[in-house]
Design a protein around this motif. Structure first.
Motif, PDB file in Angstrom:
ATOM      1  N   ASN A 145     -11.727   2.620  -3.228  1.00 41.42           N
ATOM      2  CA  ASN A 145     -10.971   1.374  -3.022  1.00 41.42           C
ATOM      3  C   ASN A 145      -9.550   1.349  -2.625  1.00 41.42           C
ATOM      4  OD1 ASN A 145     -13.562  -0.141  -3.615  1.00 41.42           O
ATOM      5  ND2 ASN A 145     -12.740  -0.914  -5.526  1.00 41.42           N
ATOM      6  N   GLU A 146      -9.034   2.544  -3.234  1.00 42.41           N
ATOM      7  CA  GLU A 146      -7.460   2.626  -3.019  1.00 42.41           C
ATOM      8  C   GLU A 146      -7.379   3.189  -1.588  1.00 42.41           C
ATOM      9  OE1 GLU A 146      -6.070   3.864  -7.427  1.00 42.41           O
ATOM     10  OE2 GLU A 146      -6.739   5.302  -5.953  1.00 42.41           O
ATOM     11  N   ILE A 147      -8.226   4.124  -1.083  1.00 45.21           N
ATOM     12  CA  ILE A 147      -8.167   4.405   0.471  1.00 45.21           C
ATOM     13  C   ILE A 147      -8.491   3.295   1.194  1.00 45.21           C
ATOM     14  CG2 ILE A 147      -9.508   5.488   2.268  1.00 45.21           C
ATOM     15  CD1 ILE A 147      -7.987   7.575   0.675  1.00 45.21           C
ATOM     16  N   ALA A 148      -9.608   2.165   0.789  1.00 39.73           N
ATOM     17  CA  ALA A 148      -9.718   1.222   1.712  1.00 39.73           C
ATOM     18  C   ALA A 148      -8.565   0.249   1.669  1.00 39.73           C
ATOM     19  CB  ALA A 148     -10.867   0.212   1.079  1.00 39.73           C
ATOM     20  N   GLU A 149      -7.803  -0.069   0.722  1.00 42.46           N
ATOM     21  CA  GLU A 149      -6.639  -0.551   0.688  1.00 42.46           C
ATOM     22  C   GLU A 149      -5.507  -0.383   1.533  1.00 42.46           C
ATOM     23  OE1 GLU A 149      -3.735  -3.553  -2.307  1.00 42.46           O
ATOM     24  OE2 GLU A 149      -5.673  -2.554  -2.909  1.00 42.46           O
ATOM     25  N   VAL A 150      -5.341   1.009   1.482  1.00 44.62           N
ATOM     26  CA  VAL A 150      -4.385   1.709   2.539  1.00 44.62           C
ATOM     27  C   VAL A 150      -4.702   1.410   3.889  1.00 44.62           C
ATOM     28  CG1 VAL A 150      -3.492   4.013   3.026  1.00 44.62           C
ATOM     29  CG2 VAL A 150      -3.994   3.367   0.612  1.00 44.62           C
ATOM     30  N   MET A 151      -6.195   1.580   4.122  1.00 44.66           N
ATOM     31  CA  MET A 151      -6.695   1.365   5.622  1.00 44.66           C
ATOM     32  C   MET A 151      -6.479  -0.010   5.939  1.00 44.66           C
ATOM     33  SD  MET A 151      -9.715   4.106   5.341  1.00 44.66           S
ATOM     34  CE  MET A 151     -10.201   3.797   7.024  1.00 44.66           C
ATOM     35  N   GLY A 152      -6.168  -1.047   5.121  1.00 48.88           N
ATOM     36  CA  GLY A 152      -5.876  -2.263   5.258  1.00 48.88           C
ATOM     37  C   GLY A 152      -7.442  -3.274   5.363  1.00 48.88           C
ATOM     38  N   PHE A 195      -1.744   5.528  13.227  1.00 47.93           N
ATOM     39  CA  PHE A 195      -1.157   4.879  12.121  1.00 47.93           C
ATOM     40  C   PHE A 195      -1.855   5.038  10.810  1.00 47.93           C
ATOM     41  CE2 PHE A 195       0.462   1.122  10.039  1.00 47.93           C
ATOM     42  CZ  PHE A 195       1.621   1.455   9.568  1.00 47.93           C
ATOM     43  N   VAL A 196      -3.235   4.472  10.781  1.00 46.61           N
ATOM     44  CA  VAL A 196      -3.833   4.465   9.628  1.00 46.61           C
ATOM     45  C   VAL A 196      -4.161   5.844   9.077  1.00 46.61           C
ATOM     46  CG1 VAL A 196      -6.355   3.942   8.617  1.00 46.61           C
ATOM     47  CG2 VAL A 196      -4.978   2.297  10.333  1.00 46.61           C
ATOM     48  N   GLU A 197      -4.534   6.720   9.771  1.00 49.32           N
ATOM     49  CA  GLU A 197      -4.400   8.217   9.335  1.00 49.32           C
ATOM     50  C   GLU A 197      -3.361   8.511   8.655  1.00 49.32           C
ATOM     51  OE1 GLU A 197      -7.948   9.980  12.366  1.00 49.32           O
ATOM     52  OE2 GLU A 197      -5.767  10.156  12.887  1.00 49.32           O
ATOM     53  N   MET A 198      -2.094   8.469   9.368  1.00 46.75           N
ATOM     54  CA  MET A 198      -0.860   8.609   8.868  1.00 46.75           C
ATOM     55  C   MET A 198      -0.603   8.073   7.234  1.00 46.75           C
ATOM     56  SD  MET A 198       2.478   7.298   8.163  1.00 46.75           S
ATOM     57  CE  MET A 198       2.452   6.066   9.456  1.00 46.75           C
ATOM     58  N   GLN A 199      -1.006   6.795   7.217  1.00 47.76           N
ATOM     59  CA  GLN A 199      -0.851   6.044   6.021  1.00 47.76           C
ATOM     60  C   GLN A 199      -1.889   6.729   5.073  1.00 47.76           C
ATOM     61  OE1 GLN A 199      -1.464   1.905   7.170  1.00 47.76           O
ATOM     62  NE2 GLN A 199       0.450   1.271   6.435  1.00 47.76           N
ATOM     63  N   VAL A 200      -2.978   6.916   5.420  1.00 46.43           N
ATOM     64  CA  VAL A 200      -3.769   7.594   4.230  1.00 46.43           C
ATOM     65  C   VAL A 200      -3.263   8.898   3.877  1.00 46.43           C
ATOM     66  CG1 VAL A 200      -6.185   8.638   3.981  1.00 46.43           C
ATOM     67  CG2 VAL A 200      -6.024   6.694   5.239  1.00 46.43           C
ATOM     68  N   LEU A 201      -2.708   9.772   4.749  1.00 45.74           N
ATOM     69  CA  LEU A 201      -2.270  11.040   4.399  1.00 45.74           C
ATOM     70  C   LEU A 201      -0.859  10.951   3.515  1.00 45.74           C
ATOM     71  CD1 LEU A 201      -2.577  13.093   7.579  1.00 45.74           C
ATOM     72  CD2 LEU A 201      -3.857  13.761   5.499  1.00 45.74           C
ATOM     73  N   LEU A 220     -15.891   3.723   5.922  1.00 51.67           N
ATOM     74  CA  LEU A 220     -14.714   4.309   5.365  1.00 51.67           C
ATOM     75  C   LEU A 220     -14.983   5.913   5.295  1.00 51.67           C
ATOM     76  CD1 LEU A 220     -12.679   3.148   2.446  1.00 51.67           C
ATOM     77  CD2 LEU A 220     -13.395   5.643   2.380  1.00 51.67           C
ATOM     78  N   GLU A 221     -16.163   6.309   4.827  1.00 48.37           N
ATOM     79  CA  GLU A 221     -16.102   7.594   4.628  1.00 48.37           C
ATOM     80  C   GLU A 221     -16.304   8.530   6.231  1.00 48.37           C
ATOM     81  OE1 GLU A 221     -20.071   7.844   2.949  1.00 48.37           O
ATOM     82  OE2 GLU A 221     -19.154   7.266   0.763  1.00 48.37           O
ATOM     83  N   LYS A 222     -16.774   7.760   7.282  1.00 42.83           N
ATOM     84  CA  LYS A 222     -16.921   8.483   8.536  1.00 42.83           C
ATOM     85  C   LYS A 222     -15.341   8.505   9.097  1.00 42.83           C
ATOM     86  CE  LYS A 222     -21.352   6.941  10.026  1.00 42.83           C
ATOM     87  NZ  LYS A 222     -22.009   6.004  10.831  1.00 42.83           N
ATOM     88  N   SER A 223     -14.558   7.504   8.763  1.00 45.10           N
ATOM     89  CA  SER A 223     -12.991   7.688   8.938  1.00 45.10           C
ATOM     90  C   SER A 223     -12.304   8.842   8.430  1.00 45.10           C
ATOM     91  CB  SER A 223     -12.413   6.266   8.733  1.00 45.10           C
ATOM     92  OG  SER A 223     -12.972   5.425   9.592  1.00 45.10           O
ATOM     93  N   ILE A 224     -12.739   9.012   7.306  1.00 43.78           N
ATOM     94  CA  ILE A 224     -12.079   9.995   6.475  1.00 43.78           C
ATOM     95  C   ILE A 224     -12.564  11.470   6.878  1.00 43.78           C
ATOM     96  CG2 ILE A 224     -11.674  11.191   4.154  1.00 43.78           C
ATOM     97  CD1 ILE A 224     -10.069   8.541   4.531  1.00 43.78           C
ATOM     98  N   SER A 225     -13.847  11.449   7.066  1.00 45.41           N
ATOM     99  CA  SER A 225     -14.538  12.753   7.752  1.00 45.41           C
ATOM    100  C   SER A 225     -14.038  13.092   8.952  1.00 45.41           C
ATOM    101  CB  SER A 225     -16.121  12.634   7.663  1.00 45.41           C
ATOM    102  OG  SER A 225     -16.559  13.510   8.257  1.00 45.41           O
TER     103      SER A 225
END
Length: 242
Positions: free
Chosen positions: A174-181, A156-162, A192-197
């Motif tokens: 910061n915007e990515i972090a807020e999207v990820m809650g 769900f979090v990956e879907m929100q980021v995309l 955060l960087e590891k999650s996006i990676s």
């Protein structure tokens, strides 16, 4: 509506003509290459010509800030096109400001030989044509990505980021972090960087495409034309901006 495929922009009229001649050697014969110089774009009213690709040359330090307004103007008038910026003077300037203005790609080429530029434009236009042939589809209801006859399930979090990247194309950390809650003041930037990676690697392993680009010191951007969403949910405005 008149549609012209490629627009070549350079600092002066003579340079723009040289630029056009160079680009014309790389594009298919049926594509038209228009030219403009900086002054023509700054003084012009709204254009009714729409382009598939816009290529802007920045050849002096003084032209750097001037071109930001040109990038913004061309992006406003051509929201679906791909904007390519090539910097041909020795510079330590960050590419981030060009991305924030609306550019999709930015390459620094200190070597200004025609051969070097030609190879870059050829690679870019070939890649741009390939990316816009079709792409992946983000299905928010099923939380998965479809494309090339394959299906990739995502969280769900990956879907929100995309989804956020599809709508805004360029997001700060910061915007990515807020999207990820996450708490935008205290989140772990390395996590955060590891999650996006992991998300980038998952998509690349499945489809062979690196659709999320890292913008050093700022955040991430989405490669234009590679993925779209089957529908959008409202995205709130972020209060914490860099």
């Amino acid at each position: 509506m008149h549609f012209s495929n490629v627009l070549a922009i350079a600092r002066t009229q003579s340079k723009s003509e040289d630029f056009r001649a160079l680009i014309a050697r790389t594009v298919p014969e049926h594509l038209k290459v228009d030219t403009r110089c900086y002054g023509q774009l700054i003084d012009a009213q709204e254009s009714h010509v729409h382009y598939r690709a816009i290529i802007i040359e920045i050849d002096t330090p003084s032209a750097s800030n001037l071109t930001l307004d040109i990038i913004r103007k061309t992006r406003d008038e051509n929201p679906g096109c791909t904007i390519f910026v090539v910097v041909t003077f020795a510079s330590t300037l960050s590419k981030t400001k060009y991305y924030l203005a609306g550019a999709d790609y930015c390459v620094k080429v200190v070597e200004t030989s025609p051969e070097k530029k030609l190879s870059l434009f050829d690679a870019f236009l070939s890649e741009n044509a390939r990316l816009n042939q079709g792409g992946l589809i983000l299905d928010q209801d099923r939380m998965c990505i479809y494309g090339d006859g394959k299906k990739l399930e995502i969280s769900f979090v990956e879907m929100q980021v995309l989804e956020a990247l599809i709508q805004r194309r360029l997001l700060s950390h910061n915007e990515i972090a807020e999207v990820m809650g996450l708490n935008t003041k205290y989140y772990d930037s390395r996590a955060l960087e590891k999650s996006i990676s992991r998300l980038r690697s998952k998509i690349k392993a499945h489809y062979g495409e690196n659709i999320i680009q890292n913008i050093r010191g700022y955040g991430y951007k989405l490669s234009r034309g590679l993925i779209c969403a089957n529908h959008f949910q409202p995205v709130k405005e972020w209060s914490n901006r860099e």
